[in-house]
Motif scaffolding. Sequence first.
Motif, short mmCIF file in Angstrom:
data_model
loop_
_atom_site.label_atom_id
_atom_site.label_comp_id
_atom_site.label_asym_id
_atom_site.label_seq_id
_atom_site.Cartn_x
_atom_site.Cartn_y
_atom_site.Cartn_z
N ARG A 24 0.91 -1.25 -0.04
CA ARG A 24 -0.09 0.12 -0.01
C ARG A 24 0.96 1.16 -0.05
NH1 ARG A 24 -4.34 2.53 3.79
NH2 ARG A 24 -5.84 2.93 2.42
N ILE A 25 0.93 2.06 -1.10
CA ILE A 25 1.51 3.19 -1.15
C ILE A 25 0.74 4.53 -1.23
CG2 ILE A 25 3.10 4.50 -2.77
CD1 ILE A 25 3.57 1.41 -3.92
N HIS A 52 -0.03 -3.14 -6.77
CA HIS A 52 0.20 -2.50 -5.61
C HIS A 52 -1.12 -1.71 -5.49
CE1 HIS A 52 4.27 -3.52 -4.88
NE2 HIS A 52 4.53 -3.13 -6.05
N GLU A 53 -1.55 -1.40 -4.13
CA GLU A 53 -2.63 -0.28 -3.88
C GLU A 53 -2.13 1.07 -3.62
OE1 GLU A 53 -6.14 0.51 -0.66
OE2 GLU A 53 -5.20 -1.56 -0.55
N LEU A 54 -2.62 2.05 -4.22
CA LEU A 54 -2.12 3.50 -3.96
C LEU A 54 -3.43 4.45 -3.62
CD1 LEU A 54 -0.53 2.03 -6.93
CD2 LEU A 54 0.70 4.05 -6.34
N VAL A 55 -2.89 5.22 -2.95
CA VAL A 55 -3.73 6.63 -2.58
C VAL A 55 -2.82 7.62 -2.98
CG1 VAL A 55 -4.84 7.83 -0.71
CG2 VAL A 55 -4.79 5.32 -0.69
N THR A 68 -9.13 0.24 -10.31
CA THR A 68 -9.21 -0.41 -8.96
C THR A 68 -7.97 -0.24 -8.06
OG1 THR A 68 -8.56 -2.59 -9.95
CG2 THR A 68 -10.82 -2.08 -9.81
N ASN A 69 -8.25 -0.19 -6.92
CA ASN A 69 -6.90 -0.02 -5.94
C ASN A 69 -6.12 1.32 -6.32
OD1 ASN A 69 -7.13 -2.46 -4.59
ND2 ASN A 69 -6.17 -3.59 -6.30
N TYR A 70 -6.64 2.22 -6.94
CA TYR A 70 -6.34 3.52 -7.02
C TYR A 70 -7.23 4.62 -6.73
CZ TYR A 70 -2.98 6.57 -9.88
OH TYR A 70 -2.39 7.52 -10.20
N LYS A 71 -6.87 5.30 -5.35
CA LYS A 71 -7.72 6.16 -4.75
C LYS A 71 -7.26 7.48 -4.98
CE LYS A 71 -9.94 7.87 -0.65
NZ LYS A 71 -10.33 7.62 0.88
N GLU A 72 -7.93 8.55 -5.56
CA GLU A 72 -7.19 9.79 -5.76
C GLU A 72 -8.00 10.92 -4.55
OE1 GLU A 72 -5.88 10.06 -10.30
OE2 GLU A 72 -8.05 9.84 -10.01
N ILE A 73 -7.19 11.93 -4.08
CA ILE A 73 -7.61 12.75 -3.22
C ILE A 73 -7.56 14.13 -4.17
CG2 ILE A 73 -7.25 14.20 -1.19
CD1 ILE A 73 -6.60 11.57 0.31
N ASP A 74 -8.48 14.74 -4.67
CA ASP A 74 -8.33 15.66 -5.51
C ASP A 74 -7.97 17.22 -4.98
OD1 ASP A 74 -8.54 17.62 -7.65
OD2 ASP A 74 -10.49 17.04 -7.94
#
Length: 528
Positions: A24-25, A52-55, A68-74
Motif C-alpha cells: 500500500r503506497i 500495489h494499492e495506491l492513495v 481499482t486499487n487507485y484512490k485519488e484525493i483531489d
Amino acid sequence: MSRYFLSATLILVVGFWHYGRASRILGIFPTPSISHQVVYRGLTLALRERGHELVIVTTDPVNDPNLTNYKEIDVHSLYDIFIQDVDWIATREKDTWSNMFDGFMSKLELECEEILEHPELRKLYAPNSGEKFDLMLIEMLFFPSLMPLATRFDVPVIGMASLGLNLNMQYAVGNPIMPSHPSNWDTDEKIFGELTLWQRMKNFVRIWKYLYKYWTRYMPAQQALARKYFGNDIPDISDIEKNVSLVFVNQQAPITYLRPNVPKIIDIGGFHVTKKIKPLSKDLQKILDDSTQGFIYMSLGSNVKSVMLANGTREEFIAAFSKLPYTVVWKFEDEFLPNQPPNVLIMKWAPQQSILAHPNLKVFIYQGGLQSTEEAISHGVPVIGFPVLADQDIHVSKLASLGVGKKLEILTVKRDELIEAIQSVVYDTSHKKRMLDLRNMLRDKPYDSMENAIWWTEHVIRHKGAPHLQSTLVDEPWYQRQDMDIVFIISAGSLVALCFTLVVFHKLLICSIRAFNKLPSSKKDKLH
C-alpha cells in the motif's frame, strides 16, 4: 483435462503470489501543473498494474472509475493559489529566481496548509485512523511540511522530481553544491559554458544566499506548519528530508548537463511519453495531411501561455508566420487572434503528442519544458526554443548545443530573426538527422527506465528503506561539505606566513640600511 487443471492451478498460484507481494503506497504530488503530474502518474499507474494499492494526493486526478486499487484525493484547488496573478513572461523580464522565491514562499505555505486541511487527507492521517502504508512517494521540491506523513505512518520515503533536482533538495540529500554548474536551473544567471571569475563569484554568493534564506526563513515556517498538524513531538523535518531512501529525478544523460550525484539519486525519464498515439480529429488530420510543404507547431506549454505574450511580441510572431509557406498550428488560449494570417490555425488545446507524430511536421516552437523536450525527441522533431522560467533555459541551451534546434529570447524576438531560425532548421536537414540520432541514443540503454524505477521502489519496500545508499555528507555542516574550513585555514595560514615573511624581510632590510649608514665613509667606498 489434467492439463487444464494444472494450468488453472498455476495461474491461481501466480496470482496469489503476486498479490501477496502487493503493498500500500501513499503518493503526495502537490505542484499544480499537469507537466509535473503526468510524470508522477506514469509511475503510480505502473505500480498499480503491478498489483500495489495506491492513495494519491494530486492536483490532476485521472478520474477513471475503472481503476481499482487507485484512490485519488483531489487538490485541484491549489491552482487557484499557484497561478493567481502570475504572468510568467512578464516575470522573466522583471524578476530573478531569488526574488520569485521570496514571493512564492507565502503561496507555498498556503498550498501545504490547503493539503493538510483537506478533509479526506486529515481523516487518513488522523492518529486513530487505523490506516497503514508500506511506502510514501512525495514530490521533492518545496513541501517539507508534508514529510511528517511518513513519520505518522512509519514508512520509508521515495522522493520524485519531474525536473532537475533543485538546489535546496540537492543540499538536503548530500549532493555536492556546485554554484556555477550548468545543471543548476534555480539560479539568477542563465549562462552556460565557460564563465569568468566575476560570474563564478556572483553565482557562488547568490546560491549560498538562496540556501541560507531557504534554511533560515522557509524551513522554520514549514516546521511550524508541520507541528500545527502533526504535534510538537514530530522529528525535525530536515532530518526526515535528508533520510529519504531514494530520489527519482527526471533526467536522461544525453539531454542533461551531467553532474556527480549521490547513489540515492536514480535517473528516470520519458514516463509520460505515450507508446500509443491517439488519432487526431478528422478536421485536424485533413489539414495536416494537406500541408504537403510541411507545417509548424507552436505551443508555450500549460503554465506559460501564448495569450501572455505582449502585444508587440505577438505581432512579431504573427508577422513571421504570415511570410512562411507552411501551415502553422498555434496553441493559443483564446477564441480570437488579432490579425490572424490565413495560414495560421489556433487551438485552445492541442493534442501535442499526436501532432508531433505527424510526418509533415517540420519544426516545433516551444518554451523548453522538459516534458515537451522529451516528446519532441521521441518523435524526432527539431525545435526552436523560447525559454521562460525554471529549467527551460537549460533544456533549450542543451538541445541547441547538440545541434538539434535553436534558442531565441522571447522578450526581444524579431520577425526576421524568427524566420531565419525556422528556415535554418527546416532547410538544414542535419538538425533532423541529429535529432533522430539523439532519439536513438535515448532509447539505447541496458534497461527500461520504468522497470528500473519499479524495481527500486519495491527494493525500498522490501528492505523498509535504503540506508545503505545514504551519503555521509548529509550529516556534515555546509562548510565541511565544501572543505571551506580547510580552504580558509590554508588560506589564512598562507596569508599569515606571507605577512610574517614580509615583516621579517622588512625588518632585515631596515636593519641592513641602518647598519650600512653607520659605516665609516672609507668602508662605504670599499663596498661600492
